[in-house]
Design an enzyme around this catalytic site. Structure first.
Site, PDB file in Angstrom:
ATOM      1  N   VAL A  33      -1.695  10.642  22.638  1.00 24.09           N
ATOM      2  CA  VAL A  33      -1.540  11.252  23.950  1.00 24.09           C
ATOM      3  C   VAL A  33      -0.664  10.393  24.874  1.00 24.09           C
ATOM      4  CG1 VAL A  33      -3.711  10.242  24.790  1.00 24.09           C
ATOM      5  CG2 VAL A  33      -2.783  12.282  25.905  1.00 24.09           C
ATOM      6  N   ASP A  34      -0.773   9.087  24.783  1.00 18.23           N
ATOM      7  CA  ASP A  34      -0.019   8.219  25.688  1.00 18.23           C
ATOM      8  C   ASP A  34       1.488   8.384  25.519  1.00 18.23           C
ATOM      9  OD1 ASP A  34      -2.357   7.116  26.759  1.00 18.23           O
ATOM     10  OD2 ASP A  34      -2.451   5.576  25.211  1.00 18.23           O
ATOM     11  N   SER A  35       1.958   8.316  24.278  1.00 13.38           N
ATOM     12  CA  SER A  35       3.397   8.415  24.049  1.00 13.38           C
ATOM     13  C   SER A  35       3.910   9.826  24.320  1.00 13.38           C
ATOM     14  CB  SER A  35       3.746   7.998  22.624  1.00 13.38           C
ATOM     15  OG  SER A  35       3.111   8.812  21.668  1.00 13.38           O
ATOM     16  N   CYS A  53      -3.710  -1.322  12.754  1.00 11.12           N
ATOM     17  CA  CYS A  53      -3.253  -0.030  12.252  1.00 11.12           C
ATOM     18  C   CYS A  53      -3.090  -0.005  10.737  1.00 11.12           C
ATOM     19  CB  CYS A  53      -1.945   0.383  12.930  1.00 11.12           C
ATOM     20  SG  CYS A  53      -0.516  -0.651  12.527  1.00 11.12           S
ATOM     21  N   CYS A  82       4.227  -6.593  16.251  1.00  9.63           N
ATOM     22  CA  CYS A  82       4.794  -5.245  16.140  1.00  9.63           C
ATOM     23  C   CYS A  82       5.692  -4.945  17.333  1.00  9.63           C
ATOM     24  CB  CYS A  82       3.677  -4.207  16.035  1.00  9.63           C
ATOM     25  SG  CYS A  82       4.270  -2.514  15.782  1.00  9.63           S
TER      26      CYS A  82
END
Length: 368
Positions: free
Chosen positions: A11-13, A198, A101
């Site tokens: 949702v953030d991106s 991740c 990352c």
């Protein structure tokens, strides 16, 4: 501006990309495929950059009406982020893969490729603010203290900060972001957040390390050298750890013991009482600064050594790419080599370094 929006499938991106479009930028969405396993799936809210995430990102781009591509960065991710993670643990240090990352993937491989293709900036869904100050662009904490990501962004350096956009910088809560997504018809509005590492989607970091590094049995010893247990690999332990030590002999005073040191040369894990974890001096190297010229001594600053740890007052002494920090308030406990040490003044990020050692100059109180 021509803006490349990094779309993870969350949702953030998605909201960050939407806000970039609404700001009038010419936006193209891109999803970074980071897993070598093309059949990888999420497990609830664990993991990210999976096949489902790529699909969610594509659907969000369709709703926004922007072009969308998938870039395979899995080899670069494996050779930098995962390789660094393994080598750091193997050396007895505690790395932060999110920092690596951001350094090697999002603001090196992705941003540099975007620049080569003619984009002016990269927009991401990070929770941090960029402020145009008198000396140029500044990186600041997000008003959303629970989600603030300035700690993992401190490594990006001034040149890459100049080509970054963080549209979520003014949002004070995740609920506001979800509401923005729902208002725009983005299906990811209720998607759970990803967490943990991740590339260790099941959350079993020790199992991942054992699979990659193999079994390496050794001894767990107390501060006096007495053997109190055995381990299957010193690399699986980190300074400050209390749980999962598998000790066969309790402490004489009955108090819990913590990992004090990981000695890779002898494959030995040293444990002892909590008070021996207290430090008021920290040294770091490979420093990166977001100020034009870092002063020789930075007074009245705060430092943070964990992504969501509490900042503590300090004085930083800078010597080239090395920084030595003197804690001027409450000491810290359990600082491990390999962690990122980020220097703040107020909400502004001044720079960061990788912890090389930490020690106690004098007896003092302890903070968690």
């Amino acid at each position: 501006m021509r803006v490349l929006a990094a779309m993870s499938g969350g949702v953030d991106s998605a909201v960050a990309a939407a806000l970039a479009v609404e700001a009038g930028h010419d936006v193209v969405g891109v999803h970074m495929a980071l897993s070598r396993n093309r059949d990888q799936f999420r497990t609830g809210s664990r993991g990210c950059c999976s096949i489902e995430d790529a699909g969610d990102a594509r659907r969000a781009a369709d709703v926004l009406g922007i072009p969308y591509y998938v870039w395979d960065l899995s080899e670069r991710f494996e050779d930098t982020v995962v390789a660094d993670f393994l080598s750091e643990y193997e050396a007895g240090r505690t790395p932060n893969p999110c920092v690596r990352c951001n350094e090697h993937i999002k603001f090196e491989a992705l941003l540099d490729k975007a620049t080569a293709l003619g984009f002016d900036a990269v927009a991401t869904g990070h929770y941090a603010r960029i402020v145009d100050g008198p000396g140029g662009r500044e990186l600041h904490r997000s008003p959303n203290t629970d989600k603030d990501q300035s700690y993992v962004l401190a490594v990006m350096g001034p040149e890459r900060l100049a080509r970054a956009i963080f549209p979520l910088g003014s949002f004070a809560s995740k609920a506001e972001v979800r509401a923005e997504a729902a208002a725009r018809g983005l299906a990811v509005s209720a998607k759970p957040d990803s967490y943990d590492i991740c590339f260790v989607a099941d959350g079993d970091t020790r199992g991942f390390l054992r699979e990659r590094l193999g079994s390496r049995p050794g001894e767990v010893v107390d501060v006096d050298g007495t053997v109190v247990g055995e381990h299957d690999g010193a690399y699986a332990y980190t300074v400050g750890q209390r749980k999962g030590l598998g000790l066969g002999r309790p402490a004489a005073d009955g108090r819990p013991r913590y990992v004090l040191d990981v000695q890779t040369a002898t494959n030995t894990v040293v444990v002892g009482p909590a008070e021996l974890l207290t430090v008021d001096r920290i040294e770091g190297d490979k420093a990166t600064w977001l100020v034009d010229d870092a002063e020789t001594t930075l007074d009245d600053v705060e430092i943070q050594v964990r992504a969501h740890g509490a900042p503590v007052p300090a004085r930083a002494h800078v010597r080239g790419t090395t920084v030595e920090v003197e804690l001027t308030g409450t000491p810290l406990r359990g600082v491990a080599a390999g962690q990122s040490l980020v220097v703040y003044r107020g909400t502004r990020v001044l720079g960061q370094a990788t912890v090389t050692r930490a020690w106690r100059a004098a007896p003092a109180g302890v903070t968690a």
